[in-house]
Design a protein around this motif. Structure first.
Motif, short mmCIF file in Angstrom:
data_model
loop_
_atom_site.label_atom_id
_atom_site.label_comp_id
_atom_site.label_asym_id
_atom_site.label_seq_id
_atom_site.Cartn_x
_atom_site.Cartn_y
_atom_site.Cartn_z
N MET A 264 0.81 -1.22 0.00
CA MET A 264 0.00 0.00 0.00
C MET A 264 0.84 1.26 0.00
O MET A 264 0.33 2.35 -0.26
CB MET A 264 -0.92 0.03 1.22
CG MET A 264 -2.01 -1.02 1.23
SD MET A 264 -3.19 -0.85 -0.13
CE MET A 264 -2.51 -2.00 -1.32
N ASN A 265 2.13 1.15 0.28
CA ASN A 265 2.99 2.32 0.33
C ASN A 265 3.48 2.70 -1.07
O ASN A 265 4.59 3.17 -1.26
CB ASN A 265 4.16 2.09 1.29
CG ASN A 265 4.61 3.36 1.98
OD1 ASN A 265 5.59 3.98 1.59
ND2 ASN A 265 3.88 3.76 3.02
N PHE A 266 2.62 2.50 -2.06
CA PHE A 266 2.96 2.88 -3.44
C PHE A 266 2.82 4.39 -3.62
O PHE A 266 2.11 5.08 -2.88
CB PHE A 266 2.09 2.13 -4.45
CG PHE A 266 0.60 2.27 -4.27
CD1 PHE A 266 -0.08 3.41 -4.66
CD2 PHE A 266 -0.15 1.22 -3.72
CE1 PHE A 266 -1.45 3.54 -4.51
CE2 PHE A 266 -1.52 1.33 -3.56
CZ PHE A 266 -2.18 2.49 -3.96
N TYR A 267 3.53 4.90 -4.64
CA TYR A 267 3.44 6.32 -5.00
C TYR A 267 2.78 6.44 -6.36
O TYR A 267 3.16 5.75 -7.31
CB TYR A 267 4.84 6.95 -5.05
CG TYR A 267 4.81 8.38 -5.56
CD1 TYR A 267 4.40 9.42 -4.73
CD2 TYR A 267 5.16 8.68 -6.87
CE1 TYR A 267 4.34 10.72 -5.19
CE2 TYR A 267 5.12 9.98 -7.34
CZ TYR A 267 4.70 10.99 -6.50
OH TYR A 267 4.64 12.29 -6.98
N VAL A 274 4.59 3.46 -8.51
CA VAL A 274 5.75 2.69 -8.07
C VAL A 274 5.40 1.96 -6.78
O VAL A 274 5.03 2.59 -5.78
CB VAL A 274 6.98 3.57 -7.88
CG1 VAL A 274 8.21 2.71 -7.60
CG2 VAL A 274 7.22 4.43 -9.12
N VAL A 275 5.51 0.63 -6.82
CA VAL A 275 5.08 -0.23 -5.73
C VAL A 275 6.31 -0.83 -5.04
O VAL A 275 7.19 -1.38 -5.72
CB VAL A 275 4.19 -1.38 -6.25
CG1 VAL A 275 3.70 -2.25 -5.09
CG2 VAL A 275 3.03 -0.84 -7.06
N PRO A 276 6.41 -0.74 -3.72
CA PRO A 276 7.54 -1.37 -3.04
C PRO A 276 7.40 -2.88 -3.01
O PRO A 276 6.31 -3.41 -2.75
CB PRO A 276 7.47 -0.78 -1.63
CG PRO A 276 6.02 -0.45 -1.42
CD PRO A 276 5.50 -0.05 -2.78
N SER A 313 8.63 3.34 3.21
CA SER A 313 8.90 2.98 1.83
C SER A 313 8.67 4.18 0.91
O SER A 313 8.77 5.32 1.35
CB SER A 313 8.06 1.77 1.42
OG SER A 313 8.59 1.21 0.24
N PHE A 314 8.31 3.92 -0.36
CA PHE A 314 8.31 4.97 -1.37
C PHE A 314 7.34 6.11 -1.06
O PHE A 314 7.66 7.28 -1.24
CB PHE A 314 7.99 4.39 -2.75
CG PHE A 314 8.99 3.38 -3.22
CD1 PHE A 314 10.36 3.60 -3.09
CD2 PHE A 314 8.58 2.19 -3.80
CE1 PHE A 314 11.29 2.66 -3.52
CE2 PHE A 314 9.49 1.24 -4.24
CZ PHE A 314 10.85 1.48 -4.10
N HIS A 315 6.14 5.78 -0.59
CA HIS A 315 5.19 6.84 -0.29
C HIS A 315 5.68 7.67 0.89
O HIS A 315 5.54 8.90 0.91
CB HIS A 315 3.81 6.24 0.02
CG HIS A 315 2.71 7.25 -0.01
ND1 HIS A 315 2.09 7.71 1.13
CD2 HIS A 315 2.10 7.88 -1.05
CE1 HIS A 315 1.16 8.58 0.81
NE2 HIS A 315 1.15 8.71 -0.51
N CYS A 316 6.29 7.02 1.85
CA CYS A 316 6.75 7.71 3.06
C CYS A 316 7.85 8.74 2.77
O CYS A 316 7.97 9.73 3.50
CB CYS A 316 7.30 6.70 4.08
SG CYS A 316 6.09 5.52 4.70
N ILE A 317 8.65 8.51 1.73
CA ILE A 317 9.78 9.40 1.49
C ILE A 317 9.46 10.48 0.47
O ILE A 317 10.34 11.28 0.12
CB ILE A 317 11.04 8.62 1.04
CG1 ILE A 317 10.85 8.00 -0.34
CG2 ILE A 317 11.40 7.56 2.07
CD1 ILE A 317 12.12 7.35 -0.90
#
Length: 323
Positions: A264-267, A274-276, A313-317
């Motif tokens: 779920m932390n995709f951007y 972009v999916v981790p 992950s990607f969404h967090c950054i």
């Protein structure tokens, strides 16, 4: 009256800020692998110029040189001191009227109090010449996810946690979400993922993928978060949302401890989603399921093991700048 509701993530972006791993003492052996993963993320979002401008934010000159070395010409690199790379939580939230909001940040309830994180949101907003309003209560961007209509999803575990705003009731927090970000309909979920040091950020659990449509993981065998996922899906459906289920990575361990790995932390970028990935059995199935939700974008799965050692992950950054 201007519409201050933040545009949904799938709305067009002018650019995106991405935090670049900068402090060796925080990352240790994972520093270089994390930098390579962030650079791969930047390349995917840039999409050979078909995506959006990528701005890598480095905390110091050494990190800036490293960012140029690993990312090349796919990103602009700026130096702004920060504690760590989680700009989704510390960066400004851009609203529908072209202004920004910067909230108080207290290190996820006092867990990680690092210099620079408390005002990076104000400083980043200044770099793009937008008016920024300081909101005097604690809110991290990863704790909320909106669909652009004034509807937002969040978790009680985080927003009502005594370590954030102990003097505010649920109704008072709801009133502030409406006053500061225009959210008039709040969908309250319960807990977030096991061992998530953010106290249950919703961007690891439930993400809007269209107005009124929320994606939530579907548990796999021996999944430590099976009950969390089930309760979240039930609560979202009870609130009138359409719920689509995405395969979960299941039980992901590091040093024999369950870590909060989540697809779920995709951007959601202009050209790419972009999916981790974590080397889990459902990696390919998750990418395929998310691709079906975004047929006009290229959905790419990238490994995020090293970034996850820092807690996200990607969404967090990342934090998008709406067009």
């Amino acid at each position: 009256m201007p519409n201050i509701v933040p545009p949904p993530e799938w709305a067009p972006h002018k650019a995106v800020w991405i935090g670049f791993p900068s402090h060796p003492e925080l990352w240790e052996d994972d520093l270089e692998p994390a930098r390579e993963e962030v650079a791969a993320f930047a390349r995917a979002v840039h999409a050979e110029g078909e995506g959006e401008q990528v701005i890598l934010v480095a905390a110091d000159d050494e990190a800036a040189r490293a960012a140029v070395r690993v990312a090349g010409d796919v990103a602009e690199v700026v130096v702004q001191p920060f504690g760590d790379i989680w700009l989704r939580d510390t960066g400004p939230i851009l609203t529908g009227d072209g202004t920004a909001r910067a909230f108080r940040f207290n290190g996820w309830g006092g867990k990680y109090d690092l210099p620079g994180d408390d005002d990076i949101g104000l400083r980043l907003a200044d770099t793009i010449d937008v008016a920024v309003e300081r909101c005097d209560w604690v809110l991290e961007g990863g704790a909320i996810d909106g669909d652009g209509t004034g509807r937002v999803v969040t978790t009680r575990q985080c927003l009502l946690n005594h370590n954030r705003n102990p003097d505010l009731s649920q109704d008072e927090i709801a009133a502030r979400l409406k006053a500061d970000l225009g959210f008039g309909e709040i969908v309250w979920l319960g807990d977030g993922l096991l061992n998530d040091h953010t106290d249950g950020h919703v961007d690891n659990l439930a993400r809007f993928v269209a107005p009124g449509v929320v994606a939530i993981p579907q548990a796999t065998e021996n999944d430590p978060n099976w009950l969390v996922y089930s309760q979240a899906a039930d609560a979202a459906a009870a609130a009138g949302l359409d719920v689509t289920r995405i395969p979960s990575p299941g039980r992901v361990l590091r040093d024999d401890e369950v870590i909060p790995a989540s697809y779920m932390n995709f951007y959601i970028g202009n050209a790419a989603v972009v999916v981790p990935l974590y080397g889990a059995p459902n990696d390919d199935a998750a990418v395929a399921a998310i691709q079906a939700l975004f047929p006009t974008r290229a959905v790419t799965g990238l490994r995020a093991d090293a970034i996850l050692t820092g807690g996200g992950s990607f969404h967090c950054i990342s934090q998008q700048i709406p067009a």
